[in-house]
Design a protein around this motif. Structure first.
Motif, PDB file in Angstrom:
ATOM      1  N   VAL A  62      34.547  15.775  28.690  1.00  0.00           N
ATOM      2  CA  VAL A  62      33.729  16.761  29.420  1.00  0.00           C
ATOM      3  C   VAL A  62      32.831  17.466  28.629  1.00  0.00           C
ATOM      4  O   VAL A  62      31.459  17.495  28.945  1.00  0.00           O
ATOM      5  CB  VAL A  62      34.472  17.519  30.374  1.00  0.00           C
ATOM      6  CG1 VAL A  62      33.717  18.602  31.082  1.00  0.00           C
ATOM      7  CG2 VAL A  62      35.106  16.924  31.234  1.00  0.00           C
ATOM      8  N   ASP A  63      33.429  18.059  27.521  1.00  0.00           N
ATOM      9  CA  ASP A  63      32.710  19.031  26.517  1.00  0.00           C
ATOM     10  C   ASP A  63      31.575  18.021  25.864  1.00  0.00           C
ATOM     11  O   ASP A  63      30.618  18.467  25.562  1.00  0.00           O
ATOM     12  CB  ASP A  63      33.597  19.682  25.738  1.00  0.00           C
ATOM     13  CG  ASP A  63      32.992  20.699  24.578  1.00  0.00           C
ATOM     14  OD1 ASP A  63      33.152  21.815  25.334  1.00  0.00           O
ATOM     15  OD2 ASP A  63      32.710  20.312  23.622  1.00  0.00           O
ATOM     16  N   ALA A  64      32.127  16.982  25.330  1.00  0.00           N
ATOM     17  CA  ALA A  64      31.045  16.103  24.481  1.00  0.00           C
ATOM     18  C   ALA A  64      30.083  15.555  25.522  1.00  0.00           C
ATOM     19  O   ALA A  64      28.944  15.632  25.116  1.00  0.00           O
ATOM     20  CB  ALA A  64      31.956  14.615  24.056  1.00  0.00           C
ATOM     21  N   THR A  65      30.365  15.231  26.589  1.00  0.00           N
ATOM     22  CA  THR A  65      29.408  14.867  27.615  1.00  0.00           C
ATOM     23  C   THR A  65      28.358  15.714  27.879  1.00  0.00           C
ATOM     24  O   THR A  65      27.140  15.620  27.995  1.00  0.00           O
ATOM     25  CB  THR A  65      29.915  14.313  29.136  1.00  0.00           C
ATOM     26  OG1 THR A  65      31.009  13.249  28.813  1.00  0.00           O
ATOM     27  CG2 THR A  65      29.004  13.711  30.013  1.00  0.00           C
ATOM     28  N   GLU A  66      28.586  16.953  27.938  1.00  0.00           N
ATOM     29  CA  GLU A  66      27.834  18.159  28.289  1.00  0.00           C
ATOM     30  C   GLU A  66      26.802  18.338  27.255  1.00  0.00           C
ATOM     31  O   GLU A  66      25.759  18.414  27.426  1.00  0.00           O
ATOM     32  CB  GLU A  66      28.547  19.375  28.438  1.00  0.00           C
ATOM     33  CG  GLU A  66      29.335  19.587  29.806  1.00  0.00           C
ATOM     34  CD  GLU A  66      30.287  20.843  30.107  1.00  0.00           C
ATOM     35  OE1 GLU A  66      30.005  21.440  29.110  1.00  0.00           O
ATOM     36  OE2 GLU A  66      30.702  21.045  31.251  1.00  0.00           O
ATOM     37  N   ASP A  67      27.296  18.255  26.197  1.00  0.00           N
ATOM     38  CA  ASP A  67      26.475  18.406  24.838  1.00  0.00           C
ATOM     39  C   ASP A  67      25.548  17.147  24.760  1.00  0.00           C
ATOM     40  O   ASP A  67      24.206  17.416  24.400  1.00  0.00           O
ATOM     41  CB  ASP A  67      27.196  18.504  23.618  1.00  0.00           C
ATOM     42  CG  ASP A  67      27.372  20.040  23.193  1.00  0.00           C
ATOM     43  OD1 ASP A  67      26.948  20.726  24.196  1.00  0.00           O
ATOM     44  OD2 ASP A  67      27.893  20.333  22.086  1.00  0.00           O
ATOM     45  N   PHE A  68      26.064  16.237  25.004  1.00  0.00           N
ATOM     46  CA  PHE A  68      25.172  14.847  24.743  1.00  0.00           C
ATOM     47  C   PHE A  68      24.192  14.858  25.894  1.00  0.00           C
ATOM     48  O   PHE A  68      22.982  14.534  25.603  1.00  0.00           O
ATOM     49  CB  PHE A  68      26.049  13.591  25.216  1.00  0.00           C
ATOM     50  CG  PHE A  68      25.385  12.212  25.076  1.00  0.00           C
ATOM     51  CD1 PHE A  68      24.952  11.637  23.759  1.00  0.00           C
ATOM     52  CD2 PHE A  68      25.199  11.674  26.186  1.00  0.00           C
ATOM     53  CE1 PHE A  68      24.338  10.559  23.775  1.00  0.00           C
ATOM     54  CE2 PHE A  68      24.675  10.380  26.263  1.00  0.00           C
ATOM     55  CZ  PHE A  68      24.169   9.556  24.901  1.00  0.00           C
ATOM     56  N   MET A  69      24.437  15.174  26.964  1.00  0.00           N
ATOM     57  CA  MET A  69      23.215  15.018  28.060  1.00  0.00           C
ATOM     58  C   MET A  69      22.431  16.238  27.900  1.00  0.00           C
ATOM     59  O   MET A  69      21.365  15.937  28.038  1.00  0.00           O
ATOM     60  CB  MET A  69      24.130  15.428  29.394  1.00  0.00           C
ATOM     61  CG  MET A  69      24.761  14.304  30.004  1.00  0.00           C
ATOM     62  SD  MET A  69      23.838  12.794  30.098  1.00  0.00           S
ATOM     63  CE  MET A  69      24.813  11.664  30.784  1.00  0.00           C
ATOM     64  N   ASP A  90      21.429  17.166  24.881  1.00  0.00           N
ATOM     65  CA  ASP A  90      20.840  16.645  23.750  1.00  0.00           C
ATOM     66  C   ASP A  90      19.815  15.450  24.061  1.00  0.00           C
ATOM     67  O   ASP A  90      18.863  15.244  23.280  1.00  0.00           O
ATOM     68  CB  ASP A  90      21.396  16.387  22.290  1.00  0.00           C
ATOM     69  CG  ASP A  90      22.156  17.467  22.041  1.00  0.00           C
ATOM     70  OD1 ASP A  90      21.763  18.839  22.138  1.00  0.00           O
ATOM     71  OD2 ASP A  90      23.115  17.221  21.298  1.00  0.00           O
ATOM     72  N   HIS A  91      20.477  14.751  24.994  1.00  0.00           N
ATOM     73  CA  HIS A  91      19.528  13.392  25.354  1.00  0.00           C
ATOM     74  C   HIS A  91      19.475  13.393  26.895  1.00  0.00           C
ATOM     75  O   HIS A  91      20.116  12.597  27.582  1.00  0.00           O
ATOM     76  CB  HIS A  91      20.360  12.106  24.956  1.00  0.00           C
ATOM     77  CG  HIS A  91      20.571  12.349  23.507  1.00  0.00           C
ATOM     78  ND1 HIS A  91      19.645  11.969  22.579  1.00  0.00           N
ATOM     79  CD2 HIS A  91      21.729  12.383  22.487  1.00  0.00           C
ATOM     80  CE1 HIS A  91      20.072  11.703  21.193  1.00  0.00           C
ATOM     81  NE2 HIS A  91      21.438  12.176  21.469  1.00  0.00           N
ATOM     82  N   PRO A  92      18.747  14.179  27.666  1.00  0.00           N
ATOM     83  CA  PRO A  92      18.477  14.323  28.860  1.00  0.00           C
ATOM     84  C   PRO A  92      17.971  12.976  29.617  1.00  0.00           C
ATOM     85  O   PRO A  92      17.966  12.864  30.735  1.00  0.00           O
ATOM     86  CB  PRO A  92      17.408  15.433  29.132  1.00  0.00           C
ATOM     87  CG  PRO A  92      16.732  15.614  27.911  1.00  0.00           C
ATOM     88  CD  PRO A  92      17.728  15.245  26.852  1.00  0.00           C
TER      89      PRO A  92
END
Length: 310
Positions: free
Chosen positions: A268-275, A277-279
């Motif tokens: 969840v944490d990685a996905t939040e940052d990924f999204m 950074d890459h909307p």
């Protein structure tokens, strides 16, 4: 209304829009050392004992390391309670925020005497209409009120180290000192910039403590975005040991039997940052494939836990 209040999410410097930095160039910020530990919320209601929560709201009041740290903080907390009630007589509760360092189960760096300790960095008040976060200067103002003759406690032992106070436009981020004033080996996790002019506060993690493998887009990354496989490779970069430590610092779990729970939180944490950074991938029709990292999370968590138990 609960006495727990979640500390606001703080972006990394690389996630801050450059135009926003220009717009806030004259904002004044405190630069403090970012300490490596567990984020805590210390909640206080009138005539009630302190209640201690993890960043996710789990009650940590009976945690052994927390109890040791709270005992060390006792005189300071009594003084803060008096100062807060005097300065904010209209509130019905407040919360202090701090970093628990030297936890016996979760640490990468040792601070001071290597005993569990809470270093304060935030402050919020609760009124009849809800919670209101105060800025770092308000925390300092409360501390200044304390009677150090009656309570000869060195404030710097209980507040995160303050390195400087500047306008944003006067800070050269590439030349910030990376030396800690508290760790035994001088290694510093990073810095936090507490804005006292606006809400634009953020953190900067130094080499070795970043939560993703790369922080700046390269020509290669831009090319990878064009394929599902390439986008997946970008997402895998967000699964690092440092992110595992960050996630563990928000949870009261360090046991191998809790690995599935930790892996879910890590994802969840990685996905939040990924999204963030890459909307461009939000709502993508192949998002499930992009976010598939197989056993990467499990193996990372297992490795970090084994290192902690050595």
């Amino acid at each position: 209304m609960s006495i727990f209040k979640h500390w606001p999410h703080m972006d990394n410097l690389y996630q801050i829009d450059k135009q926003a930095l220009k717009d806030h160039a004259n904002d004044v910020v405190y630069i403090t050392e970012k300490c490596d530990g567990c984020n805590l919320c210390l909640g206080k209601e009138p005539n009630q004992d302190w209640r201690i929560f993890s960043r996710n709201g789990e009650d940590w009041s009976q945690n052994r390391d927390v109890k040791t740290a709270m005992e060390r903080l006792k005189l300071m907390l009594n003084s803060i309670d008096f100062a807060v009630s005097k300065q904010y007589p209209y509130i019905n509760g407040y919360a202090l925020y701090g970093e628990l360092v030297n936890s016996q189960k979760l640490h990468r760096l040792w601070y001071g005497d290597k005993k569990p300790q809470i270093l304060l960095f935030g402050f919020a008040i609760r009124t009849e209409i809800g919670w209101r976060f105060k800025n770092f200067q308000d925390l300092i103002n409360v501390a200044i009120q304390l009677n150090f003759t009656a309570h000869p406690t060195d404030m710097t032992r209980f507040v995160v180290p303050i390195l400087n106070k500047k306008r944003l436009k006067d800070i050269n981020f590439e030349q910030l000192s990376q030396n800690s004033v508290l760790t035994e080996n001088g290694i510093c996790e990073g810095v936090v910039l507490h804005n006292i002019s606006s809400d634009l506060s953020f953190k900067l993690k130094f080499a070795g403590f970043e939560e993703k493998a790369k922080s700046k887009p390269t020509a290669e990354e831009l090319e990878l975005k064009r394929t599902i496989k390439g986008a997946n490779i970008l997402f895998v970069n967000y699964f690092t040991e440092q992110r595992v430590y960050s996630v563990l610092s928000k949870m009261n779990v360090t046991d191998a039997k809790e690995i599935p729970k930790i892996v879910r939180a890590l994802t969840v944490d990685a996905t939040e940052d990924f999204m963030k950074d890459h909307p461009e991938f939000v709502g993508h029709e192949e998002l499930k494939k992009i976010l598939n990292v197989g056993s990467k999370g499990f193996l990372l968590v297992k490795k970090v836990l084994s290192q902690q138990n050595e």
